[in-house]
Design an enzyme around this catalytic site. Sequence first.
Site, PDB file in Angstrom:
ATOM      1  CG  HIS A  39     -34.102 -18.494  -3.581  1.00 22.47           C
ATOM      2  ND1 HIS A  39     -33.386 -19.413  -2.747  1.00 22.47           N
ATOM      3  CD2 HIS A  39     -33.440 -17.361  -3.445  1.00 22.47           C
ATOM      4  CE1 HIS A  39     -32.237 -19.010  -2.600  1.00 22.47           C
ATOM      5  NE2 HIS A  39     -32.173 -17.764  -2.835  1.00 22.47           N
ATOM      6  CG  ASP A  40     -31.264 -17.250  -6.123  1.00 24.26           C
ATOM      7  OD1 ASP A  40     -32.156 -16.559  -6.605  1.00 24.26           O
ATOM      8  OD2 ASP A  40     -30.461 -16.732  -5.158  1.00 24.26           O
ATOM      9  CG  HIS A  57     -36.807 -14.612  -4.848  1.00 22.51           C
ATOM     10  ND1 HIS A  57     -36.857 -15.237  -6.181  1.00 22.51           N
ATOM     11  CD2 HIS A  57     -35.613 -14.310  -4.689  1.00 22.51           C
ATOM     12  CE1 HIS A  57     -35.582 -15.305  -6.612  1.00 22.51           C
ATOM     13  NE2 HIS A  57     -34.836 -14.765  -5.712  1.00 22.51           N
ATOM     14  CG  HIS A  58     -34.983 -10.939  -7.264  1.00 20.69           C
ATOM     15  ND1 HIS A  58     -34.224 -10.385  -6.193  1.00 20.69           N
ATOM     16  CD2 HIS A  58     -34.632 -12.187  -7.733  1.00 20.69           C
ATOM     17  CE1 HIS A  58     -33.358 -11.275  -6.055  1.00 20.69           C
ATOM     18  NE2 HIS A  58     -33.414 -12.308  -6.923  1.00 20.69           N
ATOM     19  CE  LYS A  80     -28.531 -15.790  -7.935  1.00 16.69           C
ATOM     20  NZ  LYS A  80     -27.676 -15.986  -6.599  1.00 16.69           N
ATOM     21  CG  HIS A 123     -31.691 -15.197 -11.189  1.00 12.24           C
ATOM     22  ND1 HIS A 123     -31.738 -13.801 -10.975  1.00 12.24           N
ATOM     23  CD2 HIS A 123     -32.214 -15.624 -10.069  1.00 12.24           C
ATOM     24  CE1 HIS A 123     -31.870 -13.394  -9.543  1.00 12.24           C
ATOM     25  NE2 HIS A 123     -32.544 -14.471  -9.150  1.00 12.24           N
ATOM     26  CG  ASP A 161     -32.757 -14.003  -1.098  1.00 11.46           C
ATOM     27  OD1 ASP A 161     -31.581 -14.809  -0.803  1.00 11.46           O
ATOM     28  OD2 ASP A 161     -32.931 -13.542  -2.555  1.00 11.46           O
TER      29      ASP A 161
END
Length: 521
Positions: A382-383, A441-442, A386, A411, A470
Amino acid sequence: MADTLRRDSAGDVLEFAAEAEESADSGRRNPPWLILIVDDDHEVHAITRVVLGEMMFEERPVRFLSAYTARQARSLLAEHPGIAAILLDVVMETDDAGLKLVRHIREEMGNRHIRIILRTGQPGQAPERQVIDTYDINDYKAKSELTAQKLYTAAVAALRSYRHIATIEHGRQGLERVMEAADHLAGLRSRPQFLAGLVGWAAALATGAHSALLCAVGEDGQPSIVAEAGLPPDLPPEAATDMLPAEAAATIMAALADGQTRWSDRCGVAVLRGRDAPPLALCLLGGPFAAGDRPLVELLCTKAAVGLDNLRLYERLNQAQIATVHALGKLAEYKDEVTGDHVKRLGRWATAIARELQARNVFAQELDDWFCDTIGLASVLHDVGKVGIPDAILRKPGRLDEAEMTVMREHAAIGGSILRDACRGDRHGYLSMGAEIAESHHEKFDGSGYPKGLAGDAIPLAGRIVAVADVFDALLHRRPYKKAWDIAEVLDLLRAEAGSHFDPRVVDAFLTVLERDGAGT
């Protein structure tokens, strides 16, 4: 003759059932041919039985059924679907009762197999040429010309024709079952499920088989059962291996040695040979086995061998994807020291939420077993975006200013782009779901999130699930820019933002998971 397996109390071995069952087994092997006599003249029934009463065709006797009206015949046809031939009168309760019965059999019942011999004492009432042209019958006889020999010849011809048609139909149905089995097995992505499915299909395919065993060569050089169908439910395969009949064990080993199929009265063995794996032997116990079933079982094994090869390729591809996910996850860890433990917890929560939603039958078109099995590992990514964020921003101990937050928000798009390039159009894998999660997811349920401002169900379901898990885990644990929140505060926030930030259905499912499984870390 072997019809069932049993455990011998003295020797603790599986053996073929006692020969006392031979007579019953013989009856199953040689059932009588059914011939239906339909005539309103009782003498015709009696004479037919006298003339053909001792008749045998292919070591099977003939059994006669009698009907004196077309209505009685319809009842017997419904009661005995295995009738091979009909000796049918034309004139009974009406002048055309027999002809109407022909239409009923062919058109309403859809029975094209049964052989119909029309017998009439009044040829002028039903002229032969007209009847042959109009009705689907197989022979036409005037009763006056039907001598004992001609009646016998007509009956044998009818039974032989029926046997040929039944054999063709049995083969057609068998091929359909083999193809259905191959399609079913091709959709399985677990080796144990595949092997269990194979023996189940094989046991159902072969007439006379009461159990099916899939065997490999064991460490002791003897057959080792890897899957079975038809054995007692409380008997584990390893115990059945020790109690395998000597005849079957020897046949299995011989077949595995030379790859040749073997059939006997009590067992049949066909071999599955893959490209890069040791062979397996499919052993059917029971019998006697219909000759037409043998090539079908062999074809099933050929299809299954290809299926196993494809399954191994799928497993290798899946392992490669898993390795790729872990590698990308490790890459993200180098940029963010909190990522490692966070993604492990996140994966557990995401899987638990998906399973809870599936149990509730919510999002039924999206939430299948593949989704639930995949989301936990896919959430690791998911990240991953970054990696494109400068360390000064990523590891800043305080809150980010507006410009830094703008960079940080990139990101999500970076991660989606990386993963979409990596999956190369594959829409059914860890990387493709990971790309969806990284990008979405954001996003927020009310459309105020980033990077695309998606709202409601336009946000991918995997992203909506990971968003809840999250935020929950991130708030519950310390980060360089904040302290850990109390669990009650986190739960209050989830409830408060259900419908705005989060999908309320996902929040409700997560709260149920937490209540049932505990908040844990």
